[in-house]
Design a protein around this motif. Sequence first.
Motif, PDB file in Angstrom:
ATOM      1  N   CYS A 193      -6.805   4.215 -27.899  1.00 21.64           N
ATOM      2  CA  CYS A 193      -7.850   3.490 -27.861  1.00 21.64           C
ATOM      3  C   CYS A 193      -7.712   2.456 -28.539  1.00 21.64           C
ATOM      4  N   TYR A 194      -7.971   1.173 -28.228  1.00 25.58           N
ATOM      5  CA  TYR A 194      -7.999  -0.049 -29.036  1.00 25.58           C
ATOM      6  C   TYR A 194      -9.375  -0.531 -29.220  1.00 25.58           C
ATOM      7  N   VAL A 195      -9.506  -0.807 -30.418  1.00 28.72           N
ATOM      8  CA  VAL A 195     -11.101  -1.086 -30.703  1.00 28.72           C
ATOM      9  C   VAL A 195     -11.115  -2.529 -31.441  1.00 28.72           C
ATOM     10  N   PHE A 196     -12.071  -3.561 -31.106  1.00 36.06           N
ATOM     11  CA  PHE A 196     -11.780  -4.700 -31.636  1.00 36.06           C
ATOM     12  C   PHE A 196     -13.228  -5.142 -32.176  1.00 36.06           C
ATOM     13  N   ASP A 197     -13.442  -6.254 -32.972  1.00 37.22           N
ATOM     14  CA  ASP A 197     -14.594  -7.038 -33.487  1.00 37.22           C
ATOM     15  C   ASP A 197     -14.604  -8.302 -32.967  1.00 37.22           C
ATOM     16  N   SER A 198     -15.329  -8.701 -32.403  1.00 28.63           N
ATOM     17  CA  SER A 198     -15.461 -10.098 -31.650  1.00 28.63           C
ATOM     18  C   SER A 198     -16.860 -10.560 -31.848  1.00 28.63           C
ATOM     19  N   GLU A 199     -16.927 -11.906 -32.487  1.00 27.29           N
ATOM     20  CA  GLU A 199     -18.086 -12.387 -32.711  1.00 27.29           C
ATOM     21  C   GLU A 199     -18.962 -12.788 -31.464  1.00 27.29           C
ATOM     22  N   LYS A 200     -19.865 -12.180 -30.866  1.00 28.78           N
ATOM     23  CA  LYS A 200     -20.800 -12.572 -29.676  1.00 28.78           C
ATOM     24  C   LYS A 200     -19.953 -12.541 -28.714  1.00 28.78           C
ATOM     25  N   CYS A 201     -18.619 -12.176 -28.636  1.00 27.70           N
ATOM     26  CA  CYS A 201     -18.042 -12.130 -27.227  1.00 27.70           C
ATOM     27  C   CYS A 201     -17.242 -10.887 -26.608  1.00 27.70           C
ATOM     28  N   ALA A 202     -18.148  -9.706 -27.221  1.00 22.94           N
ATOM     29  CA  ALA A 202     -17.559  -8.477 -26.791  1.00 22.94           C
ATOM     30  C   ALA A 202     -17.782  -8.423 -25.074  1.00 22.94           C
ATOM     31  N   GLU A 203     -18.840  -8.533 -24.683  1.00 25.17           N
ATOM     32  CA  GLU A 203     -19.245  -8.400 -23.515  1.00 25.17           C
ATOM     33  C   GLU A 203     -18.263  -9.290 -22.346  1.00 25.17           C
ATOM     34  N   GLU A 204     -18.161 -10.623 -22.779  1.00 25.36           N
ATOM     35  CA  GLU A 204     -17.442 -11.600 -22.181  1.00 25.36           C
ATOM     36  C   GLU A 204     -15.883 -11.167 -21.790  1.00 25.36           C
ATOM     37  N   ILE A 205     -15.446 -10.459 -23.330  1.00 21.39           N
ATOM     38  CA  ILE A 205     -14.135 -10.013 -22.874  1.00 21.39           C
ATOM     39  C   ILE A 205     -13.785  -8.695 -22.060  1.00 21.39           C
ATOM     40  N   THR A 206     -14.832  -7.856 -22.260  1.00 19.19           N
ATOM     41  CA  THR A 206     -14.804  -6.818 -21.420  1.00 19.19           C
ATOM     42  C   THR A 206     -14.923  -7.042 -20.010  1.00 19.19           C
ATOM     43  N   LEU A 207     -15.833  -8.230 -19.506  1.00 21.16           N
ATOM     44  CA  LEU A 207     -15.974  -8.721 -17.978  1.00 21.16           C
ATOM     45  C   LEU A 207     -14.582  -9.347 -17.662  1.00 21.16           C
ATOM     46  N   THR A 208     -13.855 -10.120 -18.752  1.00 23.26           N
ATOM     47  CA  THR A 208     -12.609 -10.764 -18.463  1.00 23.26           C
ATOM     48  C   THR A 208     -11.522  -9.740 -17.921  1.00 23.26           C
ATOM     49  N   ILE A 209     -11.431  -8.796 -18.744  1.00 24.01           N
ATOM     50  CA  ILE A 209     -10.471  -7.581 -18.564  1.00 24.01           C
ATOM     51  C   ILE A 209     -10.809  -7.102 -17.285  1.00 24.01           C
ATOM     52  N   GLY A 210     -12.013  -6.874 -16.936  1.00 23.73           N
ATOM     53  CA  GLY A 210     -12.198  -6.285 -15.499  1.00 23.73           C
ATOM     54  C   GLY A 210     -11.924  -7.201 -14.336  1.00 23.73           C
ATOM     55  N   GLN A 211     -12.209  -8.640 -14.434  1.00 17.88           N
ATOM     56  CA  GLN A 211     -11.744  -9.352 -13.648  1.00 17.88           C
ATOM     57  C   GLN A 211     -10.280  -9.472 -13.357  1.00 17.88           C
ATOM     58  N   ALA A 212      -9.523  -9.336 -14.399  1.00 18.89           N
ATOM     59  CA  ALA A 212      -8.113  -9.470 -14.361  1.00 18.89           C
ATOM     60  C   ALA A 212      -7.643  -8.403 -13.716  1.00 18.89           C
ATOM     61  N   PHE A 213      -8.128  -7.020 -13.849  1.00 19.59           N
ATOM     62  CA  PHE A 213      -7.800  -5.999 -13.267  1.00 19.59           C
ATOM     63  C   PHE A 213      -8.073  -5.929 -11.680  1.00 19.59           C
ATOM     64  N   ASP A 214      -9.261  -6.491 -11.392  1.00 20.61           N
ATOM     65  CA  ASP A 214      -9.226  -6.579 -10.023  1.00 20.61           C
ATOM     66  C   ASP A 214      -8.462  -7.587  -9.239  1.00 20.61           C
ATOM     67  N   LEU A 215      -8.091  -8.737  -9.821  1.00 22.44           N
ATOM     68  CA  LEU A 215      -7.019  -9.705  -9.415  1.00 22.44           C
ATOM     69  C   LEU A 215      -5.740  -9.135  -9.215  1.00 22.44           C
ATOM     70  N   ALA A 216      -5.338  -8.302 -10.420  1.00 21.07           N
ATOM     71  CA  ALA A 216      -4.174  -7.789 -10.365  1.00 21.07           C
ATOM     72  C   ALA A 216      -3.833  -6.758  -9.376  1.00 21.07           C
ATOM     73  N   TYR A 217      -4.999  -5.739  -8.997  1.00 23.57           N
ATOM     74  CA  TYR A 217      -4.945  -4.687  -7.955  1.00 23.57           C
ATOM     75  C   TYR A 217      -4.806  -5.516  -6.397  1.00 23.57           C
ATOM     76  N   ARG A 218      -5.423  -6.515  -6.378  1.00 21.45           N
ATOM     77  CA  ARG A 218      -5.283  -7.470  -5.023  1.00 21.45           C
ATOM     78  C   ARG A 218      -3.806  -8.001  -5.071  1.00 21.45           C
ATOM     79  N   LYS A 219      -3.405  -8.516  -6.080  1.00 19.38           N
ATOM     80  CA  LYS A 219      -1.846  -9.165  -6.035  1.00 19.38           C
ATOM     81  C   LYS A 219      -0.744  -7.824  -5.705  1.00 19.38           C
ATOM     82  N   PHE A 220      -1.235  -6.970  -6.222  1.00 21.52           N
ATOM     83  CA  PHE A 220      -0.230  -5.767  -6.060  1.00 21.52           C
ATOM     84  C   PHE A 220      -0.375  -5.143  -4.521  1.00 21.52           C
ATOM     85  N   LEU A 221      -1.494  -5.278  -3.744  1.00 23.32           N
ATOM     86  CA  LEU A 221      -1.418  -5.016  -2.342  1.00 23.32           C
ATOM     87  C   LEU A 221      -0.791  -6.043  -1.675  1.00 23.32           C
TER      88      LEU A 221
END
Length: 295
Positions: free
Chosen positions: A116-144
Amino acid sequence: DKTWMHTPEALSKHYIPYNAKFLGSTEVEQPKGTEVVRDAVRKLKFARHIKKSEGQKTPKVELQISIYGVKILDPKTKEVQHNCQLHRISFCADDKTDKRIFTFICKDSESNKHLCYVFDSEKCAEEITLTIGQAFDLAYRKFLESGGKDVETRKQIAGLQKRIQELETENAELKNKVQDLENQLRITQVHASPAGSVTPKSPSTDIFDMVPFSPISPQSSTPTRNGTQPPPVPSRSTEIKRDLFGAEPFDPFSCGAGDFPPDIQSKLDEMQEGFKMGLTLEGTVFCLDPLDSRC
């Protein structure tokens, strides 16, 4: 149902950078779960406060998020400290009570432990989480699109290529055995020659006064009558290796090396398993300890 924040091209052809403070990573027992990350955050926060009381600052890192993974780099030297592939990330969350904290769980490639990796980001925590989710979605599509739908077929091809390599190895061993038998036969013929002969019989020559070439006779160092040496016999090591059918051996990795790496079967199994598990993207309250989270 999340609204993505970046264009697919930004994550596919480039990466999205973020600056954050790295509280550290710790092993967890499960790949998912709010309770799991809650305990990990509490543990790492407590350890960070101890270090802070000793005068140590929380290290700053740069996150580079793309369809290839989440890289954690030193912001000055750009040295990669951790490289987390997306199909290994199983859980990602940000803390709604503290806009600075976000975390994700990734399976380590060497130990296969969940970290488990833990980070402290000033006012960007939710945005980073969503960006990782979007990257995962795109990576899965590319894999298929790149062959994930034909995993079994590609695994069968990889198996056939491995069998070809095994046959080539067996072929080389058989050639060595044949060479050894030929050498033993020559030695036997030499010992079987008449004992009374003192001067070796000169080899017969052709109409050009040259010693005829024999594929099984050793190269003679005696010059011919015209004073020239016979042409050297090429060594076996310089000959083109051929398989049992007389054809040049097939190298499965000379073409399409990116499509068929040596460990493609394990890689495909791993990616298929990771994408099948999916990424749980959860924005929830998991930080309940009274410690000051602003490190």
